[in-house]
Write an enzyme that holds these catalytic residues in place. Structure first.
Site, PDB file in Angstrom:
ATOM      1  N   LYS A   1      79.808  13.334  -4.692  1.00 30.20           N
ATOM      2  CA  LYS A   1      79.615  12.226  -5.622  1.00 30.20           C
ATOM      3  C   LYS A   1      78.175  11.723  -5.691  1.00 30.20           C
ATOM      4  O   LYS A   1      77.538  11.502  -4.662  1.00 30.20           O
ATOM      5  CB  LYS A   1      80.524  11.057  -5.236  1.00 30.20           C
ATOM      6  CG  LYS A   1      82.015  11.367  -5.356  1.00 30.20           C
ATOM      7  CD  LYS A   1      82.843  10.145  -5.001  1.00 30.20           C
ATOM      8  CE  LYS A   1      84.330  10.421  -5.185  1.00 30.20           C
ATOM      9  NZ  LYS A   1      85.151   9.212  -4.868  1.00 30.20           N
TER      10      LYS A   1
ATOM     11  N   GLY B   1      77.303  15.848   8.338  1.00 35.78           N
ATOM     12  CA  GLY B   1      78.366  16.647   8.923  1.00 35.78           C
ATOM     13  C   GLY B   1      78.553  18.014   8.291  1.00 35.78           C
ATOM     14  O   GLY B   1      78.625  19.039   8.991  1.00 35.78           O
TER      15      GLY B   1
ATOM     16  N   GLY C   1      75.417   8.271   9.533  1.00 36.30           N
ATOM     17  CA  GLY C   1      75.054   7.133   8.691  1.00 36.30           C
ATOM     18  C   GLY C   1      73.610   6.722   8.853  1.00 36.30           C
ATOM     19  O   GLY C   1      72.945   6.331   7.876  1.00 36.30           O
TER      20      GLY C   1
ATOM     21  N   ARG D   1      77.724  15.358  22.566  1.00 39.50           N
ATOM     22  CA  ARG D   1      76.998  14.094  22.725  1.00 39.50           C
ATOM     23  C   ARG D   1      76.840  13.721  24.200  1.00 39.50           C
ATOM     24  O   ARG D   1      75.819  13.143  24.581  1.00 39.50           O
ATOM     25  CB  ARG D   1      77.723  12.981  21.959  1.00 39.50           C
ATOM     26  CG  ARG D   1      77.546  13.090  20.454  1.00 39.50           C
ATOM     27  CD  ARG D   1      78.295  12.009  19.708  1.00 39.50           C
ATOM     28  NE  ARG D   1      77.991  12.028  18.290  1.00 39.50           N
ATOM     29  CZ  ARG D   1      78.601  11.299  17.382  1.00 39.50           C
ATOM     30  NH1 ARG D   1      79.569  10.475  17.738  1.00 39.50           N
ATOM     31  NH2 ARG D   1      78.276  11.388  16.109  1.00 39.50           N
TER      32      ARG D   1
END
Length: 397
Positions: A198, A351, A374, A41
């Site tokens: 999930k 990820g 996110g 980053r």
């Protein structure tokens, strides 16, 4: 997506002797001794900083790091190690300014690091007074942190509302262009791949994509739930029985549009969740009560590869199986290589997805790899990110 691009301001020679505040994403991992263990980053932030310096600007850079309590400086959340690494990469001194909200001394051609913005009281709440103080520091605000684009905070949103000029840095610009190309104006067929454990954590993403895509490929525990919803046995595999109706709703929405969610024909099973557990290929209907589904089988893999080969646009978030275990990696590897070989525009994020791309050394063959986490997931959900919203508004005052 309409926005002011920082690169355009630089090319137009509009930054000479201007004060430029760059909101970067320098939230890098460190070990227990505060040593940076991975600096991707920081390296990714260099082009924006160098553009500003080359344009003759006085440059200020800030970022968040960790989750400190506002108003309390802590050594472990300080950007000091980041400033040091940035100094080495830029081959120039990058001083760290600890108390900066009230004013910063920086000259054209210089760059300073402003301490962790989350130390400031009111940062996360997007406090108007704090936003005003940040905006007063600069002539031009540059948002170059896609990883925070889904948060409306003082250093990402409030300052963008109030600064004289607010624009998108090269990293954020690239994300905005890639996402628009993949989801707003895709070349068809549009194929989405959503893996993960999930359904519940990605239900809104699945429903949003089901209204847009031509093929929705599901993998991992999510695929197990879809198999159960289709009446197939899944043994003791990871699954969410309480999400069966939601999975059926996604399939029904796809079917109503003449699209489909491919259900595995065959699977790779084991008796225990272990890299050493023997792998057995079975037809989907032959899964036994004590079987764990850990990957799709070769017939299913071949069918998915065919779908990807016909795609015009591919959006990929999540692996197909437990690719960390070699015996159960074929589904993910085959699909990853098919995406890399495809002539379609490919956008990948998340990820585990990035880990798979790295494992198979395919980063050069994916058109755009999002590092937003996110923010990337919220885009897939169909949400308008606060950063996109405010920069679009500032492009048309």
């Amino acid at each position: 997506m309409e926005f002011i691009a920082f690169a355009d301001l630089c090319q137009q020679d509009l930054l000479r002797e201007q004060r430029v505040l760059i909101r970067a994403d320098l939230n890098v991992p460190q070990d227990e001794n505060g040593h940076i263990t991975e600096d991707t980053r920081i390296q990714a932030s260099i082009p924006c900083i160098e553009m500003a310096l080359k344009a003759g600007a006085a440059v200020m850079v800030t970022s968040h790091l960790g989750r400190p309590q506002e108003g309390q400086w802590t050594h472990k959340d300080s950007l000091a190690p980041v400033a040091q690494r940035l100094s080495a990469l830029l081959a120039r001194d990058v001083p760290l300014i600890k108390d900066w909200v009230g004013g910063v001394s920086v000259q054209p051609g210089e760059v300073v690091m402003l301490e962790n913005c989350r130390f400031n009281v009111g940062e996360k709440a997007n406090d108007p007074h704090l936003s005003e103080q940040m905006a007063a520091l600069c002539d031009v605000f540059v948002h170059d942190a896609f990883g925070t684009a889904h948060r409306a905070e003082a250093s990402t949103y409030g300052v963008a509302q109030l600064a004289k000029v607010a624009c998108a840095g090269p990293l954020l610009s690239a994300e905005m262009v890639a996402i628009t190309k993949a989801l707003a104006t895709p070349k068809r067929p549009l194929v989405a791949i959503v893996g993960g454990s999930k359904v519940s954590t990605k239900l809104s993403i699945l429903l949003s994509l089901a209204s847009k895509v031509d093929h929705l490929i599901v993998g991992g525990g999510i695929a197990n739930t879809f198999m159960l919803a289709s009446g197939l046995p899944i043994g003791k595999s990871l699954c969410e029985p309480d999400q069966i109706e939601q999975a059926q709703a996604v399939m029904a929405l796809m079917n109503s549009r003449g699209a489909q969610v491919p259900i595995p024909i065959d699977v790779v099973v084991a008796k225990s969740f272990s890299a050493q557990s023997p792998a057995t290929i079975k037809l989907a209907q032959d899964v036994q009560a004590d079987d764990l589904i850990l990957d799709v089988g070769p017939q299913t893999s071949a069918a998915l590869v065919k779908e990807v080969a016909k795609a015009g646009t591919i959006v990929w978030n999540g692996p197909i199986g437990v690719f960390e275990f070699e015996a159960f990696a074929n589904g993910t590897e085959s699909l990853a290589r098919a995406i890399a070989a495809s002539s379609a525009f490919s956008l990948a994020g998340g990820g585990d997805t990035l880990a798979a791309i790295a494992k198979y050394h395919l980063s050069q063959d994916i058109d755009y790899i999002s590092t937003g986490g996110g923010a990337f997931l919220e885009v897939l959900e169909g949400k308008t990110l606060p950063a996109f919203e405010v920069l679009k508004a500032r492009a048309h005052p």
